[in-house]
Design a protein around this motif. Structure first.
Motif, PDB file in Angstrom:
ATOM      1  N   ALA A  41       0.821  -1.220   0.000  1.00 31.47           N
ATOM      2  CA  ALA A  41       0.000   0.000   0.000  1.00 31.47           C
ATOM      3  C   ALA A  41       0.850   1.263   0.000  1.00 31.47           C
ATOM      4  CB  ALA A  41      -0.929  -0.003   1.210  1.00 31.47           C
ATOM      5  N   ALA A  42       2.053   1.149   0.606  1.00 34.50           N
ATOM      6  CA  ALA A  42       2.906   2.328   0.720  1.00 34.50           C
ATOM      7  C   ALA A  42       3.500   2.743  -0.635  1.00 34.50           C
ATOM      8  CB  ALA A  42       4.028   2.048   1.714  1.00 34.50           C
ATOM      9  N   THR A  43       3.429   1.840  -1.595  1.00 35.68           N
ATOM     10  CA  THR A  43       4.027   2.146  -2.895  1.00 35.68           C
ATOM     11  C   THR A  43       2.941   2.196  -3.971  1.00 35.68           C
ATOM     12  OG1 THR A  43       5.833   0.763  -2.111  1.00 35.68           O
ATOM     13  CG2 THR A  43       5.993   1.569  -4.372  1.00 35.68           C
ATOM     14  N   PRO A  44       2.441   3.389  -4.256  1.00 33.73           N
ATOM     15  CA  PRO A  44       1.413   3.490  -5.287  1.00 33.73           C
ATOM     16  C   PRO A  44       1.974   3.074  -6.651  1.00 33.73           C
ATOM     17  CG  PRO A  44       1.865   5.636  -4.249  1.00 33.73           C
ATOM     18  CD  PRO A  44       2.899   4.675  -3.773  1.00 33.73           C
ATOM     19  N   GLY A  45       1.134   2.516  -7.462  1.00 34.70           N
ATOM     20  CA  GLY A  45       1.582   2.121  -8.806  1.00 34.70           C
ATOM     21  C   GLY A  45       1.939   0.654  -8.890  1.00 34.70           C
ATOM     22  N   VAL A  46       1.988  -0.029  -7.721  1.00 38.93           N
ATOM     23  CA  VAL A  46       2.327  -1.454  -7.721  1.00 38.93           C
ATOM     24  C   VAL A  46       1.068  -2.257  -7.408  1.00 38.93           C
ATOM     25  CG1 VAL A  46       3.665  -3.253  -6.576  1.00 38.93           C
ATOM     26  CG2 VAL A  46       4.709  -1.036  -7.056  1.00 38.93           C
ATOM     27  N   SER A  47       0.869  -3.342  -8.157  1.00 35.60           N
ATOM     28  CA  SER A  47      -0.255  -4.218  -7.850  1.00 35.60           C
ATOM     29  C   SER A  47       0.254  -5.647  -7.709  1.00 35.60           C
ATOM     30  CB  SER A  47      -1.310  -4.130  -8.954  1.00 35.60           C
ATOM     31  OG  SER A  47      -0.755  -4.466 -10.191  1.00 35.60           O
ATOM     32  N   ALA A  48      -0.538  -6.477  -7.058  1.00 37.24           N
ATOM     33  CA  ALA A  48      -0.110  -7.846  -6.788  1.00 37.24           C
ATOM     34  C   ALA A  48      -1.196  -8.839  -7.186  1.00 37.24           C
ATOM     35  CB  ALA A  48       0.225  -7.996  -5.313  1.00 37.24           C
ATOM     36  N   ASP A  49      -0.752  -9.978  -7.694  1.00 38.66           N
ATOM     37  CA  ASP A  49      -1.648 -11.075  -8.034  1.00 38.66           C
ATOM     38  C   ASP A  49      -1.190 -12.289  -7.253  1.00 38.66           C
ATOM     39  OD1 ASP A  49      -3.863 -11.024  -9.639  1.00 38.66           O
ATOM     40  OD2 ASP A  49      -2.680 -10.622 -11.458  1.00 38.66           O
ATOM     41  N   VAL A  50      -2.116 -12.993  -6.658  1.00 39.29           N
ATOM     42  CA  VAL A  50      -1.730 -14.176  -5.882  1.00 39.29           C
ATOM     43  C   VAL A  50      -2.368 -15.404  -6.503  1.00 39.29           C
ATOM     44  CG1 VAL A  50      -1.638 -15.244  -3.615  1.00 39.29           C
ATOM     45  CG2 VAL A  50      -1.666 -12.748  -3.811  1.00 39.29           C
ATOM     46  N   LYS A  51      -1.543 -16.409  -6.749  1.00 43.30           N
ATOM     47  CA  LYS A  51      -2.078 -17.682  -7.252  1.00 43.30           C
ATOM     48  C   LYS A  51      -1.279 -18.797  -6.603  1.00 43.30           C
ATOM     49  CE  LYS A  51      -4.018 -19.564 -11.462  1.00 43.30           C
ATOM     50  NZ  LYS A  51      -3.673 -20.957 -11.545  1.00 43.30           N
ATOM     51  N   ASP A  52      -1.975 -19.658  -5.874  1.00 46.78           N
ATOM     52  CA  ASP A  52      -1.340 -20.774  -5.174  1.00 46.78           C
ATOM     53  C   ASP A  52      -0.170 -20.297  -4.313  1.00 46.78           C
ATOM     54  OD1 ASP A  52      -3.129 -22.433  -6.463  1.00 46.78           O
ATOM     55  OD2 ASP A  52      -1.787 -22.745  -8.175  1.00 46.78           O
ATOM     56  N   GLY A  53      -0.334 -19.177  -3.682  1.00 48.68           N
ATOM     57  CA  GLY A  53       0.698 -18.672  -2.786  1.00 48.68           C
ATOM     58  C   GLY A  53       1.837 -17.935  -3.473  1.00 48.68           C
ATOM     59  N   VAL A  54       1.829 -17.955  -4.784  1.00 47.95           N
ATOM     60  CA  VAL A  54       2.872 -17.246  -5.524  1.00 47.95           C
ATOM     61  C   VAL A  54       2.375 -15.837  -5.836  1.00 47.95           C
ATOM     62  CG1 VAL A  54       4.266 -17.194  -7.628  1.00 47.95           C
ATOM     63  CG2 VAL A  54       3.742 -19.383  -6.530  1.00 47.95           C
ATOM     64  N   VAL A  55       3.136 -14.868  -5.365  1.00 52.81           N
ATOM     65  CA  VAL A  55       2.734 -13.473  -5.551  1.00 52.81           C
ATOM     66  C   VAL A  55       3.470 -12.890  -6.749  1.00 52.81           C
ATOM     67  CG1 VAL A  55       2.574 -11.199  -4.472  1.00 52.81           C
ATOM     68  CG2 VAL A  55       2.432 -13.260  -3.062  1.00 52.81           C
ATOM     69  N   THR A  56       2.702 -12.359  -7.682  1.00 48.62           N
ATOM     70  CA  THR A  56       3.317 -11.688  -8.831  1.00 48.62           C
ATOM     71  C   THR A  56       3.098 -10.193  -8.682  1.00 48.62           C
ATOM     72  OG1 THR A  56       2.847 -13.608 -10.211  1.00 48.62           O
ATOM     73  CG2 THR A  56       3.406 -11.559 -11.348  1.00 48.62           C
ATOM     74  N   LEU A  57       4.202  -9.464  -8.591  1.00 47.11           N
ATOM     75  CA  LEU A  57       4.137  -8.010  -8.463  1.00 47.11           C
ATOM     76  C   LEU A  57       4.302  -7.376  -9.837  1.00 47.11           C
ATOM     77  CD1 LEU A  57       6.437  -7.612  -5.335  1.00 47.11           C
ATOM     78  CD2 LEU A  57       3.935  -7.452  -5.385  1.00 47.11           C
TER      79      LEU A  57
END
Lengths: 164, 141
Positions: A41-57
């Motif tokens: 949240a502290a870094t605007p412009g970054v989003s995250a996707d979670v699939k099976d525990g793997v986070v893709t930034l």
């Protein structure tokens, strides 16, 4: 006999009994997503996707330091169920030097070079046409025209030039 | 033959009769484009003389003529044909590049190579090497 028949069912039931609790304790992707969302949240412009525990930034930040900070913050969530982090965050390229920024196409640059030695002359480029204004000595007209024509413009308009 | 080609007939005829290779004469949006490679600097100068005779001071803008000279190749001797001043020799191909040397008006120097049609890599007899604006260089035949 009966025991032999029951065996597969028994094994299945055992397997189910063993697997169920472990399934329950595993945090869902949605849970992880919530934790990750807080971390980024502290870094605007970054989003995250979670699939099976793997986070893709993904997203865009302005420096390498920001990219590293976000990746580290998410990596620290291992206990919350994050298995690994794929960091696809892009770092914004440093702004181009001001001189290059305003549409300095090849023709405009060529015209600037070609007219440098003709102090009384101004030339502008629009849609591939060079329009020349100002004053010039007669002995220099041909060099100017040849220099500009060598840039392969659609037209070299010198009709407003005053030849001294 | 269009009115434009009629106006510049002498120029077109000379291009076709002077051994200009790869000659292309196209009329686009009321402008006659003449390109090609002249066999010598003399031929190129002759074409510009004829053009200037038909359209004094080249003010009409109905022709774009871009004729190179075949003898302007790497290793050739080229003469500095500035109006009267010295010719700047620059570190790279562009007027934004620092000046690393000068060639005197009328001096004959060596063409080492071409960055593009506008900027040629040259070497003076003193061994100074850099890029100069090609319009001020003409091959010595």
């Amino acid at each position: 006999m009966l025991l032999k028949k029951m065996l597969p069912a028994f094994i299945m039931a055992t397997a189910l009994a063993v697997s169920l609790p472990s399934c329950k304790s595993k945090p869902s992707d949605a849970d992880i997503q919530t934790k990750v969302q807080t971390a980024i949240a502290a870094t605007p412009g970054v989003s995250a996707d979670v699939k099976d525990g793997v986070v893709t930034l993904s997203g865009l930040v302005s420096s390498d330091a920001e990219k590293t900070a976000v990746e580290t913050a998410v990596n620290n969530l291992k206990e919350s169920g994050v298995k690994s982090v794929v960091d696809n965050i892009e770092v914004e390229a440093a702004p181009a030097p001001a001189a290059v920024a305003p549409a300095a196409d090849a023709l405009s640059q060529g015209v600037a070079d070609a007219t440098k030695d003709f102090p009384g002359i101004t030339a502008t480029v629009a849609d591939g046409v060079i329009t020349v204004t100002g004053e010039i000595e007669k002995s220099k007209v041909q060099t100017l025209k040849a220099s500009l024509d060598a840039l392969n413009p659609k037209k070299t308009d010198m009709s407003q030039v005053k030849v001294k | 033959m269009s009115a434009l080609q009629d106006k510049y007939k002498e120029l077109i005829d000379t291009v076709n009769a002077s051994g200009v290779t790869g000659a292309q004469i196209n009329e686009t949006d009321g402008v006659l484009h003449i390109t090609g490679t002249a066999p010598s600097a003399d031929v190129k100068n002759k074409l510009w003389d004829i053009y200037g005779k038909i359209d004094p001071n080249f003010l009409t803008g109905d022709v774009v003529m871009n004729v190179n000279v075949a003898t302007a190749v790497a290793g050739a001797k080229v003469k500095v044909v500035t109006d009267s001043t010295n010719l700047n020799i620059r570190k790279g191909p562009g007027t934004d590049q620092p000046i690393v040397g000068k060639a005197a008006h009328g001096e004959v120097i060596t063409l080492v190579g071409k960055a593009n049609d506008q900027w040629w890599l040259v070497r003076t007899n003193d061994g100074e090497e850099g890029y100069s604006y090609s319009q001020y260089l003409t091959p010595v035949e």
